[in-house]
Scaffold this active site. Structure first.
Site, PDB file in Angstrom:
ATOM      1  N   GLU A  76       0.872  -1.161   0.000  1.00  0.00           N
ATOM      2  CA  GLU A  76       0.000   0.000   0.000  1.00  0.00           C
ATOM      3  C   GLU A  76       0.916   1.221   0.000  1.00  0.00           C
ATOM      4  OE1 GLU A  76      -2.714   0.329   3.317  1.00  0.00           O
ATOM      5  OE2 GLU A  76      -3.453   2.257   2.579  1.00  0.00           O
ATOM      6  N   ARG A  92       5.521 -12.941   9.272  1.00  0.00           N
ATOM      7  CA  ARG A  92       6.165 -11.673   8.977  1.00  0.00           C
ATOM      8  C   ARG A  92       7.487 -11.569   9.723  1.00  0.00           C
ATOM      9  NH1 ARG A  92       3.861  -6.600   9.431  1.00  0.00           N
ATOM     10  NH2 ARG A  92       2.056  -7.444   8.414  1.00  0.00           N
ATOM     11  N   LYS A 108       4.275   0.699   9.638  1.00  0.00           N
ATOM     12  CA  LYS A 108       4.424   1.954   8.901  1.00  0.00           C
ATOM     13  C   LYS A 108       3.863   3.120   9.692  1.00  0.00           C
ATOM     14  CE  LYS A 108       3.112   0.098   4.875  1.00  0.00           C
ATOM     15  NZ  LYS A 108       2.624   0.012   3.496  1.00  0.00           N
TER      16      LYS A 108
HETATM   17  P1  ATP Z   1       2.490  -2.234   8.052  1.00  0.00           P
HETATM   18  O1  ATP Z   1       1.724  -3.122   8.971  1.00  0.00           O
HETATM   19  O2  ATP Z   1       3.876  -1.928   8.469  1.00  0.00           O
HETATM   20  O3  ATP Z   1       1.734  -1.002   7.633  1.00  0.00           O
HETATM   21  P2  ATP Z   1       1.596  -3.658   5.798  1.00  0.00           P
HETATM   22  O4  ATP Z   1       1.606  -5.119   5.862  1.00  0.00           O
HETATM   23  O5  ATP Z   1       0.306  -2.991   5.988  1.00  0.00           O
HETATM   24  O6  ATP Z   1       2.706  -3.097   6.776  1.00  0.00           O
HETATM   25  P3  ATP Z   1       1.780  -3.411   2.993  1.00  0.00           P
HETATM   26  O7  ATP Z   1       2.199  -2.254   2.196  1.00  0.00           O
HETATM   27  O8  ATP Z   1       0.361  -3.834   2.936  1.00  0.00           O
HETATM   28  O9  ATP Z   1       2.227  -3.112   4.479  1.00  0.00           O
HETATM   29  O10 ATP Z   1       2.725  -4.641   2.713  1.00  0.00           O
HETATM   30  C1  ATP Z   1       3.051  -5.100   1.421  1.00  0.00           C
HETATM   31  C2  ATP Z   1       3.485  -6.513   1.486  1.00  0.00           C
HETATM   32  O11 ATP Z   1       4.607  -6.641   2.353  1.00  0.00           O
HETATM   33  C3  ATP Z   1       2.412  -7.401   2.041  1.00  0.00           C
HETATM   34  O12 ATP Z   1       2.303  -8.537   1.206  1.00  0.00           O
HETATM   35  C4  ATP Z   1       2.873  -7.777   3.401  1.00  0.00           C
HETATM   36  O13 ATP Z   1       2.476  -9.064   3.734  1.00  0.00           O
HETATM   37  C5  ATP Z   1       4.391  -7.670   3.289  1.00  0.00           C
HETATM   38  N1  ATP Z   1       4.976  -7.305   4.569  1.00  0.00           N
HETATM   39  C6  ATP Z   1       4.728  -6.206   5.296  1.00  0.00           C
HETATM   40  N2  ATP Z   1       5.410  -6.228   6.454  1.00  0.00           N
HETATM   41  C7  ATP Z   1       6.120  -7.376   6.463  1.00  0.00           C
HETATM   42  C8  ATP Z   1       7.013  -7.997   7.378  1.00  0.00           C
HETATM   43  N3  ATP Z   1       7.318  -7.430   8.539  1.00  0.00           N
HETATM   44  N4  ATP Z   1       7.554  -9.175   7.038  1.00  0.00           N
HETATM   45  C9  ATP Z   1       7.250  -9.753   5.866  1.00  0.00           C
HETATM   46  N5  ATP Z   1       6.425  -9.247   4.966  1.00  0.00           N
HETATM   47  C10 ATP Z   1       5.847  -8.059   5.249  1.00  0.00           C
HETATM   48 MG    MG Z   2      -1.255  -3.881   4.586  1.00  0.00          MG
END
Ligand code: ATP
Ligand code: MG
Length: 561
Positions: free
Chosen positions: A38, A265, A275
């Protein structure tokens, strides 16, 4: 295509699934993954793991990997983030299939599908507030309450949804919900919201839309539309999977389905990774922007001096797991040390200089000392650096009254100057504050490294920089941003309570060997005996700035042992 036999035993559980699917000819044995961020912040090391996994699998199995921006929430998303995400993926060494994709490209199709669901009696407009709706969801053991609007006629729903789209209602006045099962043991199946009203400008579609799809409604269909075969996501989405399947089952006749596989994760010790928290650090000026070298963002790691190879090696090393765990941040630091050890030229830099005068060295004489650039890399060659009777050494390499095991310089003690001579401390002078101002030594001409006729045994070797030709620089010593292993894991305290007050130490009076004046941003070096450093992006000729990537050894491990 199957992996060569020798790689077989190290397959992770996702590779096992993929190879099974290939063997069974599923989806014509295609492998097509995607990385779906995102665009609401900069990517962090957790995303890097996901990038390495998704793009890595596509490479390994001759497949494709899409970069897809999940831009369904216009209030939090910006073009700046889209651009930074593209730059980070490419910097890591990956290239996406075709052009980047955007969930917003599917808004029209998603809307038509929503209309189709209404026509099938599988979706309805609800006038209740989001708050009331979530109150009515019930609990995992208690069924939810049905909305009074659940049994609206198809015609009324179509009209209302059309009016929502036209912009007839203010934010929050209505939502479109899937009509599934308010008693489902899976909370996500209790008539989840599909669309909400948001009178907000979208970074790509402008003011065209007044309604925006929820992530859960957009995600599975986006995968479907792009022909994704293996949709990898983190564990928390496992419970969303039945919902993604439900939408596709209502909308799609063909048997092709993206297969969702969940993995753990990445959590790193001494780090926050959400984020939202990273945005807080930026907004409250705790750090200097998203690319502050203390941030776990890819941009921060890059500025800190991490290499793409070191991050990919780290991702490889930690592998993929099915259960959540926390990786020691020391392992990330180990990976960059390992890579820089191979590629970084060794140089001499004095961060906390004190003057050293060699009294018996011929006045006004300068000679050249030859040093090899990298013992790990025979191709790296050697260089000459100036040596004279006036040098700088590190202030803490000298002690007036040293303890027994101090093998550096002290009155009447001998040490070798790296690549040069053995010197002996004769006396020292203090300044008005009582600090050592100048150290006076004598040298023995016959002890020159490599060519000296005299073999002298000394316990210590010091790095040094010739005084007249020394280059001035600012050196920034970065340390962990938090001094708690799990800063976000405390119920009673905010993560900000665990900020490390010493995470940035600025050394403004450093003396470097001459070649370190002609450098470009990002150039990497090993400052001998100190650590790995890189040229900061704000560095300029005449006002040089170096960042410490990592100390030579893991000082935290030593502190804790
Ligand atoms: P945050 O919770 O930090 O906002 P998010 O998962 O909402 O992170 P996205 O932009 O939706 O952030 O993530 C894009 C991709 O990266 C998704 O497929 C997510 O599963 C993966 N991802 C995000 N954080 C991690 C992590 N800590 N380890 C592995 N993969 C991750
Ligand atoms: Mg997300």
């Amino acid at each position: 295509m199957e992996a060569p036999e020798k790689d077989k035993k190290s397959l992770n559980f996702i590779e096992n699934i993929i190879e099974e699917d290939i063997k069974n000819g599923k989806n014509d044995s295609r492998v097509h993954t995607r990385f779906p961020p995102e665009p609401n912040g900069y990517l962090h090391i957790g995303h890097a793991k996901s990038i390495c996994l998704n793009f890595g699998l596509a490479e390994k199995y001759n497949g494709k990997c899409n970069l897809r921006f999940d831009d369904t929430n216009p209030t939090k998303e910006e073009m700046e983030y889209v651009d930074s995400i593209k730059a980070d993926v490419q910097w890591l060494g990956f290239q996406w299939n075709e052009e980047p994709f955007f969930a917003s490209d599917y808004f029209e199709q998603l809307y038509e599908w929503a209309v189709l669901l209404i026509k099938k009696g599988k979706a309805y407009v609800d006038d209740q507030s989001q708050e009331l709706i979530s109150q009515q969801r019930g609990t995992p053991t208690r069924p939810g309450t049905m909305s009074p609007h659940r049994n609206r006629s198809v015609e009324e729903n179509l009209e209302l949804f059309e009016a929502m789209k036209r912009g007839d209602f203010p934010n929050g006045a209505k939502v479109l919900r899937a009509k599934i099962d308010m008693a489902s043991p899976n909370m996500h199946m209790r008539d989840p919201v599909m669309y909400r009203i948001l009178n907000a400008e979208h970074h790509r579609t402008g003011n065209k839309w007044k309604i925006y799809p929820m992530y859960d409604y957009a995600h599975g269909q986006s995968d479907y539309l792009e022909g994704i075969t293996h949709s990898l996501c983190t564990l928390e989405f496992e419970v969303h999977r039945p919902l993604y399947d439900w939408f596709l089952d209502q909308l799609i006749d063909s048997s092709y389905r993206p297969r969702q596989i969940e993995f753990a994760r990445l959590n790193l010790s001494y780090t926050v990774m959400s984020k939202r928290k990273l945005l807080d650090l930026v907004k409250q000026n705790i750090v200097n922007g998203w690319d502050d070298p203390r941030m776990p963002t890819i941009a921060g790691l890059r500025r800190r001096g991490y290499t793409p190879a070191s991050i990919r090696a780290f991702a490889d090393r930690i592998g993929v797991a099915k259960r959540d765990n926390t990786i020691d941040v020391g392992l990330l630091e180990f990976s960059v040390r390992e890579d820089l050890n191979k590629i970084a030229p060794r140089v001499m830099a004095v961060l906390d200089p004190v003057k050293l005068v060699i009294s018996n060295y011929p006045e006004n004489q300068t000679e050249e000392i030859t040093l090899i650039n990298n013992p790990e890399d025979p191709e790296a060659g050697s260089r000459n650096i100036p040596f004279s009777g006036e040098l700088f050494i590190e202030r803490d390499d000298f002690m007036i009254d040293p303890p027994k095991k101090f093998f550096r310089l002290a009155p009447d003690k001998e040490v070798r100057l790296k690549g040069a001579y053995v010197i002996r401390c004769e006396r020292y002078e203090l300044d008005e504050k009582g600090e050592v101002k100048t150290i006076f030594c004598s040298y023995d001409h016959d002890t020159k490294s490599g060519s000296g006729s005299k073999q002298v045994k000394v316990k210590g070797t010091l790095h040094w920089v010739e005084a007249k030709t020394a280059v001035d620089a600012e050196v920034r010593l970065y340390d962990r941003l938090f001094n708690d292993e799990d800063p976000a894991g405390h119920k009673d305290k905010d993560f900000m309570a665990f900020l490390n007050p010493d995470s940035l130490q600025i050394k403004s009076n450093c003396k470097l060997e001459p070649m370190l004046a002609n450098v470009s941003a990002g150039d990497k070096f090993q400052f001998q005996r100190i650590g790995y450093f890189c040229v900061d992006k704000d560095s300029m000729p005449g006002s040089l700035i170096y960042n410490r990537t990592v100390p030579l050894k893991d000082i935290w491990a030593r502190m804790n042992s």
